[in-house]
Scaffold this motif. Sequence first.
Motif, short mmCIF file in Angstrom:
data_model
loop_
_atom_site.label_atom_id
_atom_site.label_comp_id
_atom_site.label_asym_id
_atom_site.label_seq_id
_atom_site.Cartn_x
_atom_site.Cartn_y
_atom_site.Cartn_z
N ALA A 1 -53.87 13.02 71.25
CA ALA A 1 -52.41 13.17 71.27
C ALA A 1 -51.97 14.28 70.33
CB ALA A 1 -51.75 11.85 70.90
N LYS A 2 -52.50 14.28 69.10
CA LYS A 2 -52.11 15.32 68.14
C LYS A 2 -52.63 16.69 68.57
CE LYS A 2 -53.46 12.82 64.50
NZ LYS A 2 -53.73 12.39 63.10
N LEU A 3 -53.81 16.72 69.18
CA LEU A 3 -54.37 17.99 69.65
C LEU A 3 -53.48 18.61 70.72
CD1 LEU A 3 -56.62 20.13 69.97
CD2 LEU A 3 -57.73 18.56 71.58
N LEU A 4 -53.09 17.84 71.71
CA LEU A 4 -52.27 18.42 72.79
C LEU A 4 -50.91 18.85 72.26
CD1 LEU A 4 -49.86 16.44 74.22
CD2 LEU A 4 -51.87 15.10 74.78
N MET A 5 -50.38 18.15 71.24
CA MET A 5 -49.11 18.56 70.64
C MET A 5 -49.25 19.90 69.92
SD MET A 5 -47.78 14.95 69.04
CE MET A 5 -47.98 13.43 69.99
N SER B 1 -42.74 11.60 74.77
CA SER B 1 -41.60 11.24 73.92
C SER B 1 -41.66 11.96 72.59
CB SER B 1 -41.56 9.73 73.70
OG SER B 1 -41.41 9.03 74.91
N VAL B 2 -42.84 11.94 71.96
CA VAL B 2 -42.99 12.58 70.65
C VAL B 2 -42.73 14.09 70.75
CG1 VAL B 2 -44.56 13.08 68.74
CG2 VAL B 2 -44.61 10.85 69.84
N LEU B 3 -43.30 14.74 71.77
CA LEU B 3 -43.09 16.18 71.93
C LEU B 3 -41.62 16.52 72.15
CD1 LEU B 3 -46.13 17.44 74.05
CD2 LEU B 3 -45.35 18.36 71.86
N ILE C 1 -56.77 22.43 78.05
CA ILE C 1 -55.46 21.93 77.62
C ILE C 1 -54.50 23.09 77.45
CG2 ILE C 1 -54.20 20.75 75.77
CD1 ILE C 1 -56.73 19.06 75.30
N GLU C 2 -55.01 24.22 76.94
CA GLU C 2 -54.19 25.44 76.82
C GLU C 2 -53.66 25.89 78.18
OE1 GLU C 2 -54.73 28.69 73.81
OE2 GLU C 2 -56.81 28.02 74.03
N LEU C 3 -54.53 25.90 79.17
CA LEU C 3 -54.12 26.34 80.50
C LEU C 3 -53.00 25.44 81.05
CD1 LEU C 3 -57.55 27.22 82.16
CD2 LEU C 3 -55.76 28.82 81.45
N PHE D 1 -46.77 17.29 81.99
CA PHE D 1 -47.79 17.92 81.14
C PHE D 1 -48.76 16.88 80.59
CE2 PHE D 1 -48.70 18.90 76.56
CZ PHE D 1 -49.72 19.82 76.78
N THR D 2 -48.23 15.81 79.99
CA THR D 2 -49.11 14.80 79.39
C THR D 2 -49.92 14.05 80.45
OG1 THR D 2 -47.23 13.25 79.31
CG2 THR D 2 -47.71 14.50 77.32
N PHE D 3 -49.36 13.91 81.66
CA PHE D 3 -50.12 13.29 82.75
C PHE D 3 -51.33 14.15 83.08
CE2 PHE D 3 -51.28 12.83 87.19
CZ PHE D 3 -51.34 11.44 87.35
N ASP D 4 -51.13 15.46 83.18
CA ASP D 4 -52.24 16.36 83.54
C ASP D 4 -53.32 16.36 82.46
OD1 ASP D 4 -51.01 17.02 85.90
OD2 ASP D 4 -50.15 18.89 85.17
N VAL D 5 -52.91 16.28 81.18
CA VAL D 5 -53.90 16.22 80.10
C VAL D 5 -54.63 14.88 80.14
CG1 VAL D 5 -54.26 16.25 77.59
CG2 VAL D 5 -52.62 17.83 78.64
N ALA D 6 -53.90 13.80 80.45
CA ALA D 6 -54.53 12.48 80.55
C ALA D 6 -55.56 12.45 81.68
CB ALA D 6 -53.47 11.41 80.77
N VAL D 7 -55.22 13.06 82.80
CA VAL D 7 -56.17 13.14 83.92
C VAL D 7 -57.42 13.90 83.51
CG1 VAL D 7 -56.53 14.19 86.20
CG2 VAL D 7 -54.47 12.86 85.75
N LEU D 8 -57.25 14.97 82.75
CA LEU D 8 -58.40 15.73 82.26
C LEU D 8 -59.30 14.85 81.38
CD1 LEU D 8 -59.84 18.49 81.82
CD2 LEU D 8 -58.31 18.84 79.86
N SER D 9 -58.69 14.05 80.50
CA SER D 9 -59.46 13.19 79.60
C SER D 9 -60.14 12.05 80.34
CB SER D 9 -58.55 12.63 78.50
OG SER D 9 -58.00 13.66 77.72
#
Length: 468
Positions: free
Chosen positions: A422-426, A285-287, A148-150, A174-182
């Motif tokens: 969600a909170k972690l990626l934020m 949206s939150v970010l 997620i850092e990368l 960004f959130t799409f790429d993290v969602a794909v990872l999950s």
Amino acid sequence: MSTIFAGLVTLIMLIIMVVKKLNQWRFTTKFGAKLPPGSLGWPYIGETLQLFSQNPHVFFSSRQKRYGDVFKTRILGCPCIMLANPEALKFVLMTKANLFKPTYPKSKERLIGTNAIFFQQGTYHSQIRKLVQASLSLDTIKPRIPKIELIAKSTLNSWADGRVVHVFQELKKFTFDVAVLSIFGELDSYYHQVLKENYVTLDKGYNSFPTIIPATCYFKSLMARRRLSQIIRDILNDRREKRLTTRDLLGCLLNFNENGKTLTDDQIIDNVIGVLFAAQDTAASVLTWILKYITDHPKLLEEIQREQMTIYKANANGEQPLTWTQIREMQVTHKVILESLRMASIISFTYREAIQDVVYDGYLIPKGWKVLPLFRNIHHNPAFFDDPETFNPSRFEAATIKAHTYMPFGYGAHACPGNEVAKLLMLVFIHHLVTHFRWEVVGPHSGVEYDPFPVPEQGLRTRFWRTS
């Protein structure tokens, strides 16, 4: 002529009033309960025009002030009961949740898939929810922190050339790429690219007028949905051939087996697309709001930077990856996230439909009527939050939040199961933002747009630069 027209208008108004009184009398006689106060507006149209001509929060708050915490209206042809107190929300979303089914427009169900978790109830919903939770548990997501850092670093570096960035749209990437990872874990770059291209097309038409005329946004979304189905089906077949066992969401869905019963490919595909949809826009949206709030409060930004720089220096000036322990130490940043979730209230309300006539607190909720629990109204109620229109993260320092009044991820059985991710990626994103970059908001940001979730005006147009 004008006299005849005026007479017709008067007659129509009288007929509407008589029909309303007859309906009220019928419900009171049959159930010993009456409809909540409020206005259903004009036949079919209801109060749709009033809602769409102003900020939705203003629309709902003004009616709450006039009619109370339970009131009726009619939107998009549907009679609705609005709920704006914790007890009513608990009644609909938890205590008597079996009497209210999740409901979405059919046009949206077609794009996501009718088997997706948030269209379901009962045993199937519980099974899918457990699988989603298993793939997003803390034990599962902790090892993903470096990845997620990368993604966060790559996203921020792509902004750092002084150009004007549409923050919300860029954060969706960004959130799409993290969602794909999950969802998929390690995914071939080809699959990742075609998934993104087709999902972007689907997303653009999600809130468009649902027509199947070629070249329209909705038609293009339907076509992209078909392509997404085939892409995910190919990924499934590839995993089956390689007999891979993974703890990502796709692995959990693929390996589900309860008493010999497994999930069909269509069920897996619908839930993958559903989680992609739920994970991308809300977190982005939150970010975006967080960036706006900390920009508007320089002293708070300095406090966040001090907290994050302490962790940054402990990690050999960013040479070492963040640890879970360090994530847990981000107390100031965490409170900022909590307050941003309250202020922005990305999930302003949710939709339910009464499956039978229900009486609540002396009011009738007729079968087939939509029920909208208003999370945002509760988050901005001074009875629960002092000075609710002021951004104040310190309100979360003590455990003083009244039960059932803070619901940024929804409530009950259909609450978002991915809130920890969600909170972690934020937290990870904010860490790298404030330790490596400075920025300047250059576009208007006092207004609000809906896309479909609330975001700052024009997506918070901003310039970014790397710091030395």
